[in-house]
Structure formats: C-alpha cells, structure tokens
Write a protein that holds these residues in place. Structure first.
Motif, PDB file in Angstrom:
ATOM      1  N   ALA A 135       0.720  -0.945   0.104  1.00 46.10           N
ATOM      2  CA  ALA A 135       0.019   0.026  -0.097  1.00 46.10           C
ATOM      3  C   ALA A 135       1.071   1.031  -0.033  1.00 46.10           C
ATOM      4  O   ALA A 135       2.091   1.272   0.463  1.00 46.10           O
ATOM      5  CB  ALA A 135      -0.842   0.006   1.310  1.00 46.10           C
ATOM      6  N   ASN A 136       0.325   2.298  -0.713  1.00 43.92           N
ATOM      7  CA  ASN A 136       1.241   3.523  -0.621  1.00 43.92           C
ATOM      8  C   ASN A 136       1.125   4.417   0.574  1.00 43.92           C
ATOM      9  O   ASN A 136       0.551   3.884   1.714  1.00 43.92           O
ATOM     10  CB  ASN A 136       0.421   4.285  -1.885  1.00 43.92           C
ATOM     11  CG  ASN A 136      -0.870   4.999  -1.780  1.00 43.92           C
ATOM     12  OD1 ASN A 136      -1.376   5.063  -0.467  1.00 43.92           O
ATOM     13  ND2 ASN A 136      -1.222   5.438  -2.691  1.00 43.92           N
ATOM     14  N   ARG A 140      -3.455   3.254   0.402  1.00 45.44           N
ATOM     15  CA  ARG A 140      -4.215   2.746  -0.738  1.00 45.44           C
ATOM     16  C   ARG A 140      -3.577   1.831  -1.578  1.00 45.44           C
ATOM     17  O   ARG A 140      -2.205   1.861  -1.634  1.00 45.44           O
ATOM     18  CB  ARG A 140      -4.470   3.938  -1.512  1.00 45.44           C
ATOM     19  CG  ARG A 140      -5.477   5.000  -0.751  1.00 45.44           C
ATOM     20  CD  ARG A 140      -6.116   6.169  -1.347  1.00 45.44           C
ATOM     21  NE  ARG A 140      -6.385   7.347  -0.662  1.00 45.44           N
ATOM     22  CZ  ARG A 140      -7.664   7.171  -0.174  1.00 45.44           C
ATOM     23  NH1 ARG A 140      -8.524   6.235  -0.146  1.00 45.44           N
ATOM     24  NH2 ARG A 140      -7.835   8.221   0.624  1.00 45.44           N
ATOM     25  N   THR A 141      -4.358   0.887  -2.143  1.00 46.42           N
ATOM     26  CA  THR A 141      -3.633  -0.096  -3.018  1.00 46.42           C
ATOM     27  C   THR A 141      -4.004   0.197  -4.544  1.00 46.42           C
ATOM     28  O   THR A 141      -4.440   1.157  -4.697  1.00 46.42           O
ATOM     29  CB  THR A 141      -4.369  -1.640  -2.850  1.00 46.42           C
ATOM     30  OG1 THR A 141      -5.533  -1.722  -3.365  1.00 46.42           O
ATOM     31  CG2 THR A 141      -4.567  -1.747  -1.467  1.00 46.42           C
ATOM     32  N   GLN A 142      -3.220  -0.554  -5.374  1.00 46.04           N
ATOM     33  CA  GLN A 142      -3.356  -0.305  -6.862  1.00 46.04           C
ATOM     34  C   GLN A 142      -4.743  -0.720  -7.366  1.00 46.04           C
ATOM     35  O   GLN A 142      -5.089  -0.507  -8.519  1.00 46.04           O
ATOM     36  CB  GLN A 142      -2.244  -1.136  -7.403  1.00 46.04           C
ATOM     37  CG  GLN A 142      -0.962  -0.616  -7.335  1.00 46.04           C
ATOM     38  CD  GLN A 142       0.274  -1.334  -7.607  1.00 46.04           C
ATOM     39  OE1 GLN A 142       0.447  -2.482  -6.663  1.00 46.04           O
ATOM     40  NE2 GLN A 142       0.932  -1.679  -8.630  1.00 46.04           N
ATOM     41  N   ASP A 144      -7.938  -0.887  -5.032  1.00 44.82           N
ATOM     42  CA  ASP A 144      -9.171  -0.286  -4.162  1.00 44.82           C
ATOM     43  C   ASP A 144      -9.477   1.275  -4.600  1.00 44.82           C
ATOM     44  O   ASP A 144      -9.077   1.810  -5.809  1.00 44.82           O
ATOM     45  CB  ASP A 144      -8.717  -0.524  -2.733  1.00 44.82           C
ATOM     46  CG  ASP A 144      -7.877   0.779  -2.106  1.00 44.82           C
ATOM     47  OD1 ASP A 144      -7.237   1.448  -3.134  1.00 44.82           O
ATOM     48  OD2 ASP A 144      -7.530   0.632  -1.106  1.00 44.82           O
ATOM     49  N   GLY A 145     -10.551   1.513  -4.231  1.00 42.02           N
ATOM     50  CA  GLY A 145     -11.237   2.874  -4.610  1.00 42.02           C
ATOM     51  C   GLY A 145     -12.722   2.686  -5.280  1.00 42.02           C
ATOM     52  O   GLY A 145     -13.111   1.609  -5.421  1.00 42.02           O
ATOM     53  N   HIS A 192      -3.679   6.326  -6.145  1.00 42.59           N
ATOM     54  CA  HIS A 192      -3.357   4.724  -6.096  1.00 42.59           C
ATOM     55  C   HIS A 192      -1.978   4.283  -6.511  1.00 42.59           C
ATOM     56  O   HIS A 192      -1.817   3.156  -6.369  1.00 42.59           O
ATOM     57  CB  HIS A 192      -4.551   3.986  -6.637  1.00 42.59           C
ATOM     58  CG  HIS A 192      -5.942   3.987  -5.862  1.00 42.59           C
ATOM     59  ND1 HIS A 192      -6.415   3.182  -5.051  1.00 42.59           N
ATOM     60  CD2 HIS A 192      -6.642   5.015  -6.287  1.00 42.59           C
ATOM     61  CE1 HIS A 192      -7.609   3.834  -4.807  1.00 42.59           C
ATOM     62  NE2 HIS A 192      -7.629   4.867  -5.470  1.00 42.59           N
ATOM     63  N   ASP A 198      -1.801  10.851  -1.363  1.00 45.33           N
ATOM     64  CA  ASP A 198      -2.939  11.585  -1.669  1.00 45.33           C
ATOM     65  C   ASP A 198      -2.698  13.253  -1.839  1.00 45.33           C
ATOM     66  O   ASP A 198      -1.832  13.658  -1.180  1.00 45.33           O
ATOM     67  CB  ASP A 198      -4.131  11.226  -0.701  1.00 45.33           C
ATOM     68  CG  ASP A 198      -4.800  10.224  -0.805  1.00 45.33           C
ATOM     69  OD1 ASP A 198      -4.639   9.166  -1.636  1.00 45.33           O
ATOM     70  OD2 ASP A 198      -5.615   9.970   0.166  1.00 45.33           O
ATOM     71  N   GLU A 260      -9.650  10.970  -8.733  1.00 45.90           N
ATOM     72  CA  GLU A 260      -8.681   9.806  -8.297  1.00 45.90           C
ATOM     73  C   GLU A 260      -7.891   9.208  -9.448  1.00 45.90           C
ATOM     74  O   GLU A 260      -8.460   9.510 -10.508  1.00 45.90           O
ATOM     75  CB  GLU A 260      -9.903   8.907  -7.838  1.00 45.90           C
ATOM     76  CG  GLU A 260      -9.508   7.546  -7.303  1.00 45.90           C
ATOM     77  CD  GLU A 260     -10.457   6.797  -6.311  1.00 45.90           C
ATOM     78  OE1 GLU A 260     -10.227   5.716  -5.661  1.00 45.90           O
ATOM     79  OE2 GLU A 260     -11.703   7.096  -6.613  1.00 45.90           O
ATOM     80  N   TRP A 262      -5.429   5.824 -10.816  1.00 50.00           N
ATOM     81  CA  TRP A 262      -4.835   4.683 -10.629  1.00 50.00           C
ATOM     82  C   TRP A 262      -3.572   4.477 -12.074  1.00 50.00           C
ATOM     83  O   TRP A 262      -3.899   5.137 -13.027  1.00 50.00           O
ATOM     84  CB  TRP A 262      -5.712   3.490 -10.966  1.00 50.00           C
ATOM     85  CG  TRP A 262      -6.789   3.267  -9.889  1.00 50.00           C
ATOM     86  CD1 TRP A 262      -6.720   2.255  -8.830  1.00 50.00           C
ATOM     87  CD2 TRP A 262      -7.699   3.950  -9.997  1.00 50.00           C
ATOM     88  NE1 TRP A 262      -7.825   2.394  -8.156  1.00 50.00           N
ATOM     89  CE2 TRP A 262      -8.569   3.717  -8.762  1.00 50.00           C
ATOM     90  CE3 TRP A 262      -8.530   4.930 -10.694  1.00 50.00           C
ATOM     91  CZ2 TRP A 262      -9.993   4.084  -8.434  1.00 50.00           C
ATOM     92  CZ3 TRP A 262      -9.720   5.647 -10.447  1.00 50.00           C
ATOM     93  CH2 TRP A 262     -10.189   5.008  -9.290  1.00 50.00           C
TER      94      TRP A 262
END
Length: 283
Positions: A135-136, A140-142, A144-145, A192, A198, A260, A262
């Motif tokens: 997770a960053n 957050r993961t690559q 989720d969201g 992500h 963020d 947002e 990715w």
C-alpha cells in the motif's frame, strides 16, 4: 481447463470454436466479452475463444508473439493452477474496451488491457503490467477505490479534460495550470500509485524527490484517450527512472475535476527483444 483452452488455441481449432455460441455472442456487450476472455485465463472457459477473431488477432504485448497461437503457448507455460484473474473495473468506448485487473500471471501484477472489436469480435490487444507493491503512503492499494460508473452523458467532456491535462501538465509541464484539473484542497485527490500519497502535496513531493535524484518523470507523447462516463484512461509514452516506458493512467472525474488516479508503468524492451513487430502503441 486452462490446458484445454491453450490446446485449442495452439492446435488452430479456433475457426470451429468461433461458430459456437453465436446467439450468446451477439447478445453480449463488448465489455462482457472482454471480461469473459480475461477470466478464461484462470477458468479455462473455451467458450470465450468464440469472442476472438480466429484469423485476425494483432498482439501489442511485446513479450508475446502475434496471433492466438502464440497466446496459447503462453498459457501452456503457466504452472498448473497458478493463474488468477480479478477484473476490478471494465469500460467500453466505441469499438474499444479497457479493463483494470489484478493478476497472478507469472507473478502478482496490476494490469490494464485494451481490446479493439470489429463486427463483434476481438481483433487487437494492448496491455500494460506492473508488479503489485505494498500500500502507498496513504494506505491505498493499486486496486481499491471507486468502481461505480456514472455520468455517461459526460464521457466526451471528461475525455477532453484528461486530454488537456495530459498535454498541458504531463507533457508540457505547465504546472501553473494544475489546479484547473485537480483541487488543492485536502482530500481532493485520491492516489493509488504505490509510491505517491494523496492530494497535490503528495504528488508534488513524489515528483520533486525523483527530480532531485536526477530521474524526473517525463511524458513525451500521448497515444490514446479512452473513456466511459466518469472514468478515462490515458495511454502515453515517456521516461521513468531513466527507462523508456508506457504510462497507463486511469482517472476518475467529478464535476469537471480529476479526483482519483490509478496507473501502471511498464518498461518497453529494446526492439531486438520484441516477439512481434506491432509496437507497444500503434492505435
């Protein structure tokens, strides 16, 4: 089952398979066919082969030979039971579909796949893969969201916004325009990318650190913008960590702003290593 689908591909029995399930093939959307084909990597569902043109399939993954037989050989090389596929997001833009997928395919990877259709059949494929990371800094993961598709009436508007963002900010570096696209407020930008936090502050810190190390992120060209509703994918070329790379950036928009993000970043091998001559882009 995986061996079954691979054997069908390699043996060249696709013409027969393409005539199967014709009624279902006609009723499925391009998006549904693309997801079914990706899931077949794990399940071995041979029905999904009928969604591909058996005699006209162009491959842009440079580590795979052209045509379906070469893809079948890749499937055969997978250790039995190792392939896992979880399509997290799927979208359609005219004759193109694009998906965001979690793979276990010769390693745990995040990937974007783009398919082009002609007369209801898949005829071309591009992808961009990156190893899955922890997770960053914002947790957050690559994958989720948000996943909900909205604002279908704003597809063209959102594609135009992302096109402007890529050209103005990422390629030309006109950072004074950044807040035209991303809110400077805390919580205004969800990230992500596994190395970036963020908000604009996180993005600025990450880009600044790379520049200080003499390894700035450089976008040189945009090759394709695809979108559906509030999601837009930008496919670009450039340099990252001093390597020639493809950037696939997926953006979610709300009320005309990017909220947002990715992405995957994949190094492009030298041409002497390519297993097909179709290029990484060539849309």
């Amino acid at each position: 089952m995986k061996a079954k689908i691979a054997a069908v591909l390699v043996a060249g029995s696709l013409a027969a398979c393409s005539n199967l399930h014709s009624e279902e093939t006609m009723t499925l959307s391009h998006k549904e066919k693309a997801v079914a084909l990706l899931n077949a990597i794990e399940t071995g569902d041979s029905k999904a082969i009928s969604y591909v043109n058996p005699t006209n399939y162009t491959q842009h993954n440079l580590e795979v030979g052209d045509g379906l037989a070469a893809f079948g050989e890749v499937l055969q090389a997978l250790p039995k039971g190792s392939a896992k596929v979880n399509v997290v997001r799927a979208f359609q833009d005219g004759d193109y579909t694009f998906t965001h997928t979690e793979y276990n395919f010769f390693g745990h990877k995040a990937g974007f796949d783009v398919f082009r259709f002609e007369e209801g059949k898949i005829v071309e494929h591009w992808d961009n893969l990156q190893e899955v990371a922890p997770a960053n800094p914002s947790g957050r993961t690559q994958f989720d969201g948000a996943t909900e598709l909205t604002d279908l009436d704003k597809t063209d508007e959102n594609k135009a916004i992302v096109t402007d963002f890529v050209n103005s900010i990422l390629i030309k570096g006109e950072l004074n325009k950044l807040t035209n696209f991303i809110s400077p407020a805390e919580g205004g930008y969800i990230q992500h990318n596994p190395s970036v936090a963020d908000d604009l502050s996180g993005l600025g810190a990450a880009l600044g650190a790379l520049a200080e190390q003499g390894m700035p992120t450089i976008y040189t060209a945009n090759h394709k913008i695809l979108g559906e509703g509030n999601f837009v994918l930008a496919i670009s070329e450039g340099e990252f960590l001093k390597k020639h790379v493809a950037f696939y950036d997926l953006f979610r928009l709300e009320n005309g702003m990017i909220v947002e993000h990715w992405d995957t970043i994949e190094a492009i091998p030298t041409k002497s290593e390519w297993k097909n001559n179709n290029g990484k882009f060539n849309f």
